[in-house]
Design a protein around this motif. Structure first.
Motif, PDB file in Angstrom:
ATOM      1  N   SER A 151     -69.681   5.652 -38.806  1.00 19.17           N
ATOM      2  CA  SER A 151     -68.518   5.775 -39.691  1.00 19.17           C
ATOM      3  C   SER A 151     -68.698   4.887 -40.933  1.00 19.17           C
ATOM      4  N   PHE A 152     -67.873   5.139 -41.909  1.00 17.16           N
ATOM      5  CA  PHE A 152     -67.905   4.360 -43.154  1.00 17.16           C
ATOM      6  C   PHE A 152     -66.507   3.882 -43.502  1.00 17.16           C
ATOM      7  N   VAL A 153     -66.459   2.755 -44.190  1.00 14.67           N
ATOM      8  CA  VAL A 153     -65.190   2.210 -44.686  1.00 14.67           C
ATOM      9  C   VAL A 153     -65.377   1.845 -46.156  1.00 14.67           C
ATOM     10  N   LEU A 154     -64.265   1.654 -46.850  1.00 11.35           N
ATOM     11  CA  LEU A 154     -64.348   1.185 -48.230  1.00 11.35           C
ATOM     12  C   LEU A 154     -64.698  -0.295 -48.239  1.00 11.35           C
ATOM     13  N   PRO A 155     -65.391  -0.771 -49.262  1.00  7.41           N
ATOM     14  CA  PRO A 155     -65.826  -2.174 -49.281  1.00  7.41           C
ATOM     15  C   PRO A 155     -64.688  -3.166 -49.487  1.00  7.41           C
ATOM     16  N   VAL A 156     -63.573  -2.704 -50.074  1.00  9.64           N
ATOM     17  CA  VAL A 156     -62.416  -3.579 -50.274  1.00  9.64           C
ATOM     18  C   VAL A 156     -61.168  -2.813 -49.832  1.00  9.64           C
ATOM     19  N   ASP A 157     -60.346  -3.460 -49.019  1.00 13.95           N
ATOM     20  CA  ASP A 157     -59.131  -2.803 -48.537  1.00 13.95           C
ATOM     21  C   ASP A 157     -58.068  -2.753 -49.639  1.00 13.95           C
ATOM     22  N   PRO A 239     -70.035  -1.276 -39.683  1.00  7.75           N
ATOM     23  CA  PRO A 239     -68.990  -0.833 -40.618  1.00  7.75           C
ATOM     24  C   PRO A 239     -67.765  -1.736 -40.564  1.00  7.75           C
ATOM     25  N   GLY A 240     -67.312  -2.176 -41.715  1.00  5.97           N
ATOM     26  CA  GLY A 240     -66.115  -3.012 -41.802  1.00  5.97           C
ATOM     27  C   GLY A 240     -66.375  -4.482 -41.620  1.00  5.97           C
ATOM     28  N   GLY A 268     -82.058   0.390 -60.847  1.00  9.90           N
ATOM     29  CA  GLY A 268     -82.596   1.586 -61.476  1.00  9.90           C
ATOM     30  C   GLY A 268     -82.706   2.767 -60.521  1.00  9.90           C
ATOM     31  N   SER A 269     -82.428   2.569 -59.211  1.00 11.49           N
ATOM     32  CA  SER A 269     -82.501   3.678 -58.248  1.00 11.49           C
ATOM     33  C   SER A 269     -81.102   4.149 -57.849  1.00 11.49           C
ATOM     34  N   ASP A 270     -80.153   3.877 -58.749  1.00  8.34           N
ATOM     35  CA  ASP A 270     -78.753   4.154 -58.413  1.00  8.34           C
ATOM     36  C   ASP A 270     -78.443   5.651 -58.388  1.00  8.34           C
ATOM     37  N   VAL A 271     -77.436   6.006 -57.535  1.00  7.61           N
ATOM     38  CA  VAL A 271     -76.853   7.357 -57.497  1.00  7.61           C
ATOM     39  C   VAL A 271     -75.347   7.181 -57.568  1.00  7.61           C
ATOM     40  N   ASP A 272     -74.625   8.293 -57.680  1.00  6.06           N
ATOM     41  CA  ASP A 272     -73.167   8.234 -57.787  1.00  6.06           C
ATOM     42  C   ASP A 272     -72.582   7.631 -56.500  1.00  6.06           C
ATOM     43  N   PRO A 273     -72.013   6.440 -56.568  1.00  5.81           N
ATOM     44  CA  PRO A 273     -71.467   5.801 -55.363  1.00  5.81           C
ATOM     45  C   PRO A 273     -70.232   6.516 -54.806  1.00  5.81           C
ATOM     46  N   ILE A 274     -69.439   7.110 -55.697  1.00  5.54           N
ATOM     47  CA  ILE A 274     -68.246   7.821 -55.219  1.00  5.54           C
ATOM     48  C   ILE A 274     -68.660   9.043 -54.403  1.00  5.54           C
ATOM     49  N   ALA A 275     -69.652   9.773 -54.917  1.00  9.21           N
ATOM     50  CA  ALA A 275     -70.148  10.934 -54.176  1.00  9.21           C
ATOM     51  C   ALA A 275     -70.733  10.496 -52.832  1.00  9.21           C
ATOM     52  N   TYR A 276     -71.418   9.369 -52.811  1.00  2.56           N
ATOM     53  CA  TYR A 276     -72.011   8.872 -51.566  1.00  2.56           C
ATOM     54  C   TYR A 276     -70.929   8.526 -50.545  1.00  2.56           C
ATOM     55  N   LEU A 277     -69.906   7.811 -50.987  1.00  2.00           N
ATOM     56  CA  LEU A 277     -68.837   7.424 -50.078  1.00  2.00           C
ATOM     57  C   LEU A 277     -68.071   8.658 -49.573  1.00  2.00           C
ATOM     58  N   ARG A 278     -67.854   9.596 -50.453  1.00  6.67           N
ATOM     59  CA  ARG A 278     -67.146  10.811 -50.050  1.00  6.67           C
ATOM     60  C   ARG A 278     -67.969  11.631 -49.058  1.00  6.67           C
ATOM     61  N   SER A 279     -69.268  11.578 -49.181  1.00  3.35           N
ATOM     62  CA  SER A 279     -70.117  12.333 -48.240  1.00  3.35           C
ATOM     63  C   SER A 279     -70.004  11.782 -46.829  1.00  3.35           C
ATOM     64  N   HIS A 280     -69.498  10.566 -46.716  1.00  7.62           N
ATOM     65  CA  HIS A 280     -69.299   9.964 -45.396  1.00  7.62           C
ATOM     66  C   HIS A 280     -67.819   9.934 -44.999  1.00  7.62           C
ATOM     67  N   GLY A 281     -67.061  10.819 -45.613  1.00 10.83           N
ATOM     68  CA  GLY A 281     -65.680  11.007 -45.177  1.00 10.83           C
ATOM     69  C   GLY A 281     -64.645  10.109 -45.800  1.00 10.83           C
TER      70      GLY A 281
END
Length: 284
Positions: A151-157, A239-240, A268-281
């Motif tokens: 599972s995944f959580v947001l880094p800041v509540d 997670p968390g 320099g190897s960055d990708v869209d973090p929002i898309a990454y987090l959303r892909s994990h629900g």
């Protein structure tokens, strides 16, 4: 013909020795007494009636003696038969009692054996059921752990994205934002978004105090501008799990959390973090 009763001779006479009190002695005594009585009666009759017909005294005595002996023998035989019958009955009862006791013992042993078998089967069934419950519990815990680790959580509540990915500005050396910023006052708890292993924990130049984690899915996540780092390189995280506190170290205009998703550990190897987090629900 008359009978005369002669007086007993006088003088000293030796008394006959008394033999053992046996059945024969008693029969003899009875016979003598009977004969004596008969002779006495006959003598008295003869004296009183001298002209009467003669009486066969000896035959009368023997007949009476035989009658007494026969009656006694019959009585003894009947008694012996009764004793034999009673002994046979007692023997039969004892044999019946023995058979009943043996049957009861066999029944008791059979019941004890059946009870033991039933108790053993019950114990085995209970042990199997317990083992099945424990196995299920372990499987459930493992599944829950896999789910938790996956599972995944947001880094800041209770926060929000204050600066988006690829935002343009001269504040960044690349000319654009390589991650996203989460609003966070200094000292806010920062969590690992998923399970992984810390590959960097320390000063990161413009990122200030930063942490990089290799995620279980093979991606990397970065947490920058921290005021405190609470993990070390090589440490596994879940997670968390709290890994540090937000701050304003490095190149910043104020406290916040800089978060990146990368295909490698380096800049320099960055990708869209929002898309990454959303892909994990996650909803971002």
């Amino acid at each position: 013909m008359a009978f005369t009763v002669l007086p007993a001779p006088r003088g000293k006479h030796r008394r006959a020795r008394r033999g053992p009190a046996t059945g024969g002695g008693r029969l003899a005594s009875v016979a003598v007494l009977t004969a004596t009585g008969a002779l006495g009666a006959t003598a008295m009759t003869g004296s009183a009636h001298a002209d009467s017909a003669p009486v066969d005294t000896a035959n009368t005595v023997f007949a009476q003696t035989a009658d007494v002996t026969g009656s006694l023998a019959d009585s003894l035989a009947a008694q012996a038969a009764a004793q034999h019958k009673a002994a046979d009955i007692a023997k039969a009862k004892a044999e019946q009692a023995r058979k009943e006791a043996a049957a009861a013992a066999r029944a008791k042993a059979a019941k004890a054996k059946a009870d033991a078998a039933a108790a053993k089967a019950k114990a085995e069934a209970a042990a199997k059921a317990k083992a099945a419950r424990e196995a299920k519990a372990r499987a459930d815990r493992a599944a829950a752990e896999r789910k938790r680790l996956g599972s995944f959580v947001l880094p800041v509540d209770n926060s929000y994205v204050s600066t988006g990915y690829r935002a343009s500005s001269g504040l960044w050396s690349s000319g654009y934002h390589t991650g996203i910023d989460f609003h966070a006052a200094s000292g806010t708890s920062v969590h690992a978004v998923g399970s992984g292993t810390v590959v960097e924990a320390g000063w990161g130049g413009a990122y200030g105090n930063n942490i990089v984690i290799r995620m279980a899915d093979g991606m990397y996540t970065q947490y920058g501008h921290l005021s405190s780092i609470q993990v070390s390189v090589g440490q596994s995280v879940t997670p968390g799990q709290q890994i540090g506190l937000s701050g304003a170290t490095g190149n910043v205009t104020g406290p916040h959390l800089h978060f990146e998703a990368r295909t490698g550990p380096d800049y320099g190897s960055d990708v869209d973090p929002i898309a990454y987090l959303r892909s994990h629900g996650l909803s971002v």
